[in-house]
Motif scaffolding. Structure first.
Motif, mmCIF file in Angstrom:
data_model
loop_
_atom_site.group_PDB
_atom_site.id
_atom_site.type_symbol
_atom_site.label_atom_id
_atom_site.label_comp_id
_atom_site.label_asym_id
_atom_site.label_seq_id
_atom_site.Cartn_x
_atom_site.Cartn_y
_atom_site.Cartn_z
ATOM 1 N N ASP A 128 12.308 3.744 -8.163
ATOM 2 C CA ASP A 128 11.105 4.003 -7.224
ATOM 3 C C ASP A 128 10.906 5.579 -7.056
ATOM 4 O OD1 ASP A 128 11.211 1.480 -6.437
ATOM 5 O OD2 ASP A 128 12.286 1.647 -4.667
ATOM 6 N N HIS A 129 11.611 6.258 -8.005
ATOM 7 C CA HIS A 129 11.425 7.824 -8.075
ATOM 8 C C HIS A 129 10.438 8.296 -9.134
ATOM 9 C CE1 HIS A 129 13.964 8.655 -4.384
ATOM 10 N NE2 HIS A 129 14.615 7.576 -4.875
ATOM 11 N N LEU A 130 10.414 7.319 -9.769
ATOM 12 C CA LEU A 130 9.639 7.558 -11.225
ATOM 13 C C LEU A 130 8.124 6.582 -11.206
ATOM 14 C CD1 LEU A 130 12.432 6.776 -13.602
ATOM 15 C CD2 LEU A 130 11.903 8.948 -12.769
ATOM 16 N N SER A 131 7.330 7.329 -11.896
ATOM 17 C CA SER A 131 6.126 6.551 -11.929
ATOM 18 C C SER A 131 6.234 5.685 -12.999
ATOM 19 C CB SER A 131 4.714 7.597 -12.118
ATOM 20 O OG SER A 131 4.908 8.170 -13.411
ATOM 21 N N THR A 132 5.072 4.522 -13.172
ATOM 22 C CA THR A 132 5.107 3.792 -14.204
ATOM 23 C C THR A 132 5.089 4.609 -15.635
ATOM 24 O OG1 THR A 132 3.943 2.154 -12.810
ATOM 25 C CG2 THR A 132 3.842 1.699 -15.044
ATOM 26 N N GLU A 133 4.309 5.559 -15.747
ATOM 27 C CA GLU A 133 4.304 6.338 -16.969
ATOM 28 C C GLU A 133 5.743 6.888 -17.184
ATOM 29 O OE1 GLU A 133 2.167 6.588 -14.411
ATOM 30 O OE2 GLU A 133 0.330 5.550 -15.183
ATOM 31 N N GLU A 134 6.379 7.323 -16.310
ATOM 32 C CA GLU A 134 7.663 8.089 -16.386
ATOM 33 C C GLU A 134 8.712 7.028 -16.747
ATOM 34 O OE1 GLU A 134 7.460 11.770 -13.134
ATOM 35 O OE2 GLU A 134 7.739 9.608 -12.480
ATOM 36 N N GLN A 135 8.454 6.022 -16.112
ATOM 37 C CA GLN A 135 9.351 4.685 -16.690
ATOM 38 C C GLN A 135 9.432 4.432 -18.095
ATOM 39 O OE1 GLN A 135 8.828 1.503 -14.035
ATOM 40 N NE2 GLN A 135 9.042 2.874 -12.113
#
Length: 154
Positions: A128-135
C-alpha cells in the motif's frame, strides 16, 4: 581483483534503505504472525511453499533452494515443525536416498488461519506504500537480482 568501486551517496542510500527496511519488515511480519497465530515467519514460509505444490509435498533439497536456506538449517526447522504436527518427513518414492517434506492437515489449517494476517501485513507495511509502477519496478529489479544469484550459485 581490480580497484574497488565504492558506492556513491545515492547507491549507499538505496542499499541502506533496502537492508534496514527488509529487516524491519520481516521482523514486523514475524511479530504479527507470532502474536496472532503462534507461528514464525520462517515456519509460515515453509507452509506456503509446501501448499504451493500440487500434492503438498516437496523434496527437502528443493525446499531449501526455494527458501534460500541451507539443508542443515532447514532439516532442524522441519524437525521442529514435525514435532508440532505441521509437517512430516517421508522417504522420497522416486529416490530412496531422498526425503520429502509433506504438509499435514494441521499445517494446512494453520496456513489457512494465518494467511489473512500475513497478507494484511504485507499489504499494510509494503504494497500500500508503493504505486502500481513502483511495484512493477520492484518486481523486475529483484527478479533480476534473484536470477543473477541463482546463476552464480549464491
Amino acid at each position: 581483483m581490480g580497484e574497488v568501486r565504492w558506492l556513491s551517496e545515492p547507491e549507499m542510500g538505496a542499499w541502506r534503505s533496502y537492508i534496514v527496511a527488509t529487516l524491519r519488515l520481516r521482523q514486523r511480519l514475524h511479530r504479527e504472525l507470532a502474536e496472532a497465530h503462534d507461528v514464525s515467519l520462517s515456519d509460515y514460509e515453509v507452509l506456503v511453499c509446501l501448499n504451493a505444490t500440487d500434492d503438498n509435498r516437496i523434496r527437502m533439497s528443493e525446499l531449501a533452494v526455494m527458501l534460500g536456506s541451507t539443508k542443515s538449517r532447514l532439516s532442524h526447522q522441519i524437525g521442529r515443525m514435525e514435532a508440532e504436527g505441521f509437517v512430516r518427513r517421508v522417504p522420497d518414492p522416486e529416490d530412496r536416498r531422498g526425503v520429502v517434506a509433506e504438509l499435514t492437515a494441521t499445517g494446512k489449517q494453520l496456513l489457512e488461519d494465518a494467511a489473512p494476517t500475513h497478507v494484511e501485513g504485507v499489504r499494510s507495511h509494503l504494497i500500500d506504500h508503493l504505486s502500481t509502477e513502483e511495484q512493477a519496478v520492484l518486481a523486475t529489479a529483484f527478479s533480476r537480482v534473484l536470477d543473477h544469484l541463482t546463476e552464480v550459485g549464491e
